[in-house]
Design an enzyme around this catalytic site. Structure first.
Site, mmCIF file in Angstrom:
data_model
loop_
_atom_site.group_PDB
_atom_site.id
_atom_site.type_symbol
_atom_site.label_atom_id
_atom_site.label_comp_id
_atom_site.label_asym_id
_atom_site.label_seq_id
_atom_site.Cartn_x
_atom_site.Cartn_y
_atom_site.Cartn_z
ATOM 1 N N TYR A 1 -2.731 11.939 6.358
ATOM 2 C CA TYR A 1 -3.028 10.580 6.784
ATOM 3 C C TYR A 1 -2.157 9.560 6.046
ATOM 4 O O TYR A 1 -1.912 9.668 4.847
ATOM 5 C CB TYR A 1 -4.501 10.246 6.512
ATOM 6 C CG TYR A 1 -4.764 8.761 6.524
ATOM 7 C CD1 TYR A 1 -4.872 8.072 7.726
ATOM 8 C CD2 TYR A 1 -4.826 8.031 5.345
ATOM 9 C CE1 TYR A 1 -5.065 6.710 7.750
ATOM 10 C CE2 TYR A 1 -5.021 6.668 5.354
ATOM 11 C CZ TYR A 1 -5.143 6.013 6.559
ATOM 12 O OH TYR A 1 -5.321 4.655 6.572
ATOM 13 N N ARG B 1 -13.644 -5.100 3.873
ATOM 14 C CA ARG B 1 -12.478 -4.750 4.671
ATOM 15 C C ARG B 1 -12.706 -4.820 6.178
ATOM 16 O O ARG B 1 -11.863 -4.369 6.958
ATOM 17 C CB ARG B 1 -12.040 -3.322 4.316
ATOM 18 C CG ARG B 1 -11.478 -3.178 2.940
ATOM 19 C CD ARG B 1 -10.005 -3.574 2.914
ATOM 20 N NE ARG B 1 -9.209 -2.638 3.673
ATOM 21 C CZ ARG B 1 -8.397 -2.961 4.657
ATOM 22 N NH1 ARG B 1 -8.257 -4.222 5.031
ATOM 23 N NH2 ARG B 1 -7.699 -2.036 5.291
ATOM 24 N N GLU C 1 -13.707 -0.987 6.648
ATOM 25 C CA GLU C 1 -13.035 -1.101 7.935
ATOM 26 C C GLU C 1 -13.785 -0.396 9.060
ATOM 27 O O GLU C 1 -13.580 -0.720 10.226
ATOM 28 C CB GLU C 1 -11.600 -0.581 7.847
ATOM 29 C CG GLU C 1 -11.453 0.904 7.643
ATOM 30 C CD GLU C 1 -9.993 1.312 7.508
ATOM 31 O OE1 GLU C 1 -9.533 2.126 8.334
ATOM 32 O OE2 GLU C 1 -9.314 0.822 6.589
ATOM 33 N N TRP D 1 -16.158 15.268 5.051
ATOM 34 C CA TRP D 1 -16.422 13.938 4.550
ATOM 35 C C TRP D 1 -16.092 12.904 5.584
ATOM 36 O O TRP D 1 -16.150 11.743 5.368
ATOM 37 C CB TRP D 1 -15.655 13.700 3.249
ATOM 38 C CG TRP D 1 -16.069 14.654 2.173
ATOM 39 C CD1 TRP D 1 -15.324 15.661 1.645
ATOM 40 C CD2 TRP D 1 -17.334 14.722 1.504
ATOM 41 N NE1 TRP D 1 -16.043 16.353 0.705
ATOM 42 C CE2 TRP D 1 -17.288 15.783 0.597
ATOM 43 C CE3 TRP D 1 -18.512 13.981 1.603
ATOM 44 C CZ2 TRP D 1 -18.358 16.160 -0.216
ATOM 45 C CZ3 TRP D 1 -19.570 14.348 0.785
ATOM 46 C CH2 TRP D 1 -19.498 15.411 -0.105
ATOM 47 N N ARG E 1 0.852 -1.184 0.000
ATOM 48 C CA ARG E 1 0.000 0.000 0.000
ATOM 49 C C ARG E 1 0.890 1.236 0.000
ATOM 50 O O ARG E 1 1.801 1.341 0.819
ATOM 51 C CB ARG E 1 -0.905 0.024 1.235
ATOM 52 C CG ARG E 1 -1.995 1.086 1.173
ATOM 53 C CD ARG E 1 -2.709 1.243 2.499
ATOM 54 N NE ARG E 1 -1.948 2.057 3.431
ATOM 55 C CZ ARG E 1 -2.422 2.481 4.615
ATOM 56 N NH1 ARG E 1 -3.636 2.135 5.005
ATOM 57 N NH2 ARG E 1 -1.681 3.215 5.401
ATOM 58 N N ASP F 1 -5.132 4.005 -0.146
ATOM 59 C CA ASP F 1 -6.257 4.284 0.749
ATOM 60 C C ASP F 1 -6.567 5.776 0.708
ATOM 61 O O ASP F 1 -5.734 6.604 1.086
ATOM 62 C CB ASP F 1 -5.878 3.854 2.179
ATOM 63 C CG ASP F 1 -7.032 3.953 3.161
ATOM 64 O OD1 ASP F 1 -8.105 4.470 2.778
ATOM 65 O OD2 ASP F 1 -6.864 3.524 4.310
ATOM 66 N N GLU G 1 -4.304 -7.459 5.229
ATOM 67 C CA GLU G 1 -3.456 -6.349 5.660
ATOM 68 C C GLU G 1 -2.604 -6.790 6.845
ATOM 69 O O GLU G 1 -3.110 -7.396 7.788
ATOM 70 C CB GLU G 1 -4.327 -5.153 6.054
ATOM 71 C CG GLU G 1 -3.540 -3.940 6.507
ATOM 72 C CD GLU G 1 -4.439 -2.772 6.888
ATOM 73 O OE1 GLU G 1 -3.952 -1.629 6.889
ATOM 74 O OE2 GLU G 1 -5.637 -3.007 7.170
ATOM 75 N N HIS H 1 -9.065 6.980 2.431
ATOM 76 C CA HIS H 1 -9.514 7.214 3.814
ATOM 77 C C HIS H 1 -10.740 8.108 3.899
ATOM 78 O O HIS H 1 -10.798 9.043 4.695
ATOM 79 C CB HIS H 1 -8.358 7.788 4.648
ATOM 80 C CG HIS H 1 -8.499 7.477 6.108
ATOM 81 N ND1 HIS H 1 -8.615 8.449 7.070
ATOM 82 C CD2 HIS H 1 -8.543 6.298 6.765
ATOM 83 C CE1 HIS H 1 -8.733 7.884 8.258
ATOM 84 N NE2 HIS H 1 -8.695 6.570 8.093
ATOM 85 N N GLU I 1 -8.964 2.040 -1.865
ATOM 86 C CA GLU I 1 -9.685 1.753 -0.614
ATOM 87 C C GLU I 1 -10.376 2.995 -0.069
ATOM 88 O O GLU I 1 -9.816 4.095 -0.121
ATOM 89 C CB GLU I 1 -8.691 1.223 0.421
ATOM 90 C CG GLU I 1 -9.301 0.932 1.779
ATOM 91 C CD GLU I 1 -8.258 0.500 2.791
ATOM 92 O OE1 GLU I 1 -8.600 0.445 3.995
ATOM 93 O OE2 GLU I 1 -7.097 0.222 2.405
#
Length: 404
Positions: free
Chosen positions: A159, A285, A264, A404, A147, A212, A341, A214, A238
């Site tokens: 992030y 996930r 996730e 968001w 990743r 990702d 992961e 996020h 992701e």
């Protein structure tokens, strides 16, 4: 056989972990992970004050019945605190059942469907040279999929990239207050395709690359990024947009063939119904630790399998070795496994949670120890008490919290 004790252990060997330890009148013990990163003590209270008293006297072999008892009996259903607490109970019961049978957990889930479990590691850098060095480090560790997360020019803290203090030194310790990270969506959308271009130029077309977002993008922004990344053939994109609005993924899907992974932050199958039945994602996930345990996650994966959707169980450092072990047993058993992961844990964490699972050549195996194969060193755990810690908060350049 009856449960005679339910104990909650909180320890911080580098970061906080919450563990439930169940003991039976036969002397068997089972461990479950209840870690909810940034809200650990909320789950501790839920377990200690509301769940543990209900467990004493129950038959530990009645896993499905106990799961339904805890989920339906509270009236207040779902949510991360509730589901993390139930997950800890569920995994601890599976641990006990497998130990009583003298078998590793995966054998009780139908046996192995593969020889080992493919993983991906995390590579990140504040700039492209640092990211490329990080990718090299992951490959040297044996990973075959990576990743990639990069800093964004003009933004100080992003992030997925180690934050720095005013002197430029990495900030790796737990935060007593939420770290405020910068965000600029337009800058991110401009920069990310260049990141993929640089990594592909250095490492070639065959290395599986994941990324990702996020939850930072609106649906149309997510669709643009997914389309822009198509030439680089990512393994997946992701969390491209907040999927509480499940229908939003229809827009992304219409505009791009980039594979999508989400889940996730999801806690139950209801978060996935539209995503799965309309085949709007390619990988689920959710973590064993945050989805209520092995019992419901296995059901979710069986549901996803009917739509050719694969597993990609969440497994960052804030999932303890207990939760990781349970995930690897499930990975080995399910038919529709995709990838796991895995970023490992600190040496001290591995001392507190001695585990049978192993990492070799980019793959995990749960081992053959009875149960989930994890032992908790309670004395060492007690030497590393809880530390206040929070996840980051994003603010836009005008100072407002990212919406968001």
């Amino acid at each position: 056989m009856k449960i005679v004790d339910a104990k909650v252990v909180v320890t911080s060997p580098g970061r906080n972990f919450v563990t439930l330890k169940l003991t039976t009148d036969d002397g068997l013990t089972g461990l479950g992970d209840a870690t909810l990163n940034g809200r650990e003590l909320a789950v501790v209270s839920y377990l200690t004050d509301h769940v543990a008293p209900l467990l004493v006297g129950l038959d530990p072999h009645r896993i499905e019945d106990t799961w339904q008892y805890l989920y339906r009996g509270a009236y207040w259903r779902r949510g991360p605190v509730t589901m993390a607490a139930i997950a800890a109970v569920d995994v601890a019961l599976w641990d006990i059942k497998a130990k009583a049978a003298g078998l590793p957990l995966y054998q009780l889930l139908g046996g192995a469907s593969r020889e080992r479990v493919r993983t991906y590691g995390h590579a990140n850098g504040r700039d492209l040279p640092e990211l490329l060095d990080s990718v090299r480090a992951r490959l040297a560790e044996g990973y075959h999929a990576v990743r990639i997360q990069s800093g964004i020019p003009g933004l100080k803290a992003v992030y997925g990239v180690h934050s720095t203090d005013d002197a430029g030194a990495p900030v790796l310790h737990q935060q007593a207050r939420p770290l405020v990270e910068d965000w600029d969506t337009d800058a991110y959308l401009r920069h990310t395709p260049a990141v993929f271009d640089a990594v592909r130029a250095e490492f070639g077309p065959e290395l599986p690359l994941l990324h990702d977002a996020h939850h930072r993008l609106s649906p149309i922004q997510a669709a643009r990024l997914a389309k822009d990344l198509e030439p680089y053939r990512p393994f997946w994109l992701e969390d491209c947009t907040p999927a509480e609005n499940q229908e939003a993924l229809r827009l992304v899907r219409r505009h791009s063939t980039t594979p999508l992974a989400i889940g996730e932050v999801f806690n139950t199958v209801y978060d996935y119904q539209t995503l799965i039945t309309e085949q709007l994602i390619d990988y689920v996930r959710s973590a064993v630790t945050h989805f209520g345990g092995v019992t419901p996650l296995r059901k979710l994966l069986d549901f996803a399998d009917q739509y050719q959707i694969k597993s990609a169980v969440h497994g960052p450092e804030d999932i303890s070795p207990v939760g990781m072990a349970a995930a690897v047993h499930l990975d080995l058993a399910v038919h529709n496994f995709g990838i796991q992961e895995y970023s490992g844990h600190t040496p001290l964490t591995d001392e507190v949670f001695r585990h049978a699972y192993t990492f070799t050549d980019g793959h995990l195996h749960p081992g053959e120890a009875p149960g989930i194969g994890v032992e908790l060193d309670e004395e060492l755990a007690a030497a590393h008490p809880y530390e206040a810690a929070y996840l980051p908060v994003n603010r836009l350049q005008d100072g407002s919290v990212h919406d968001w």
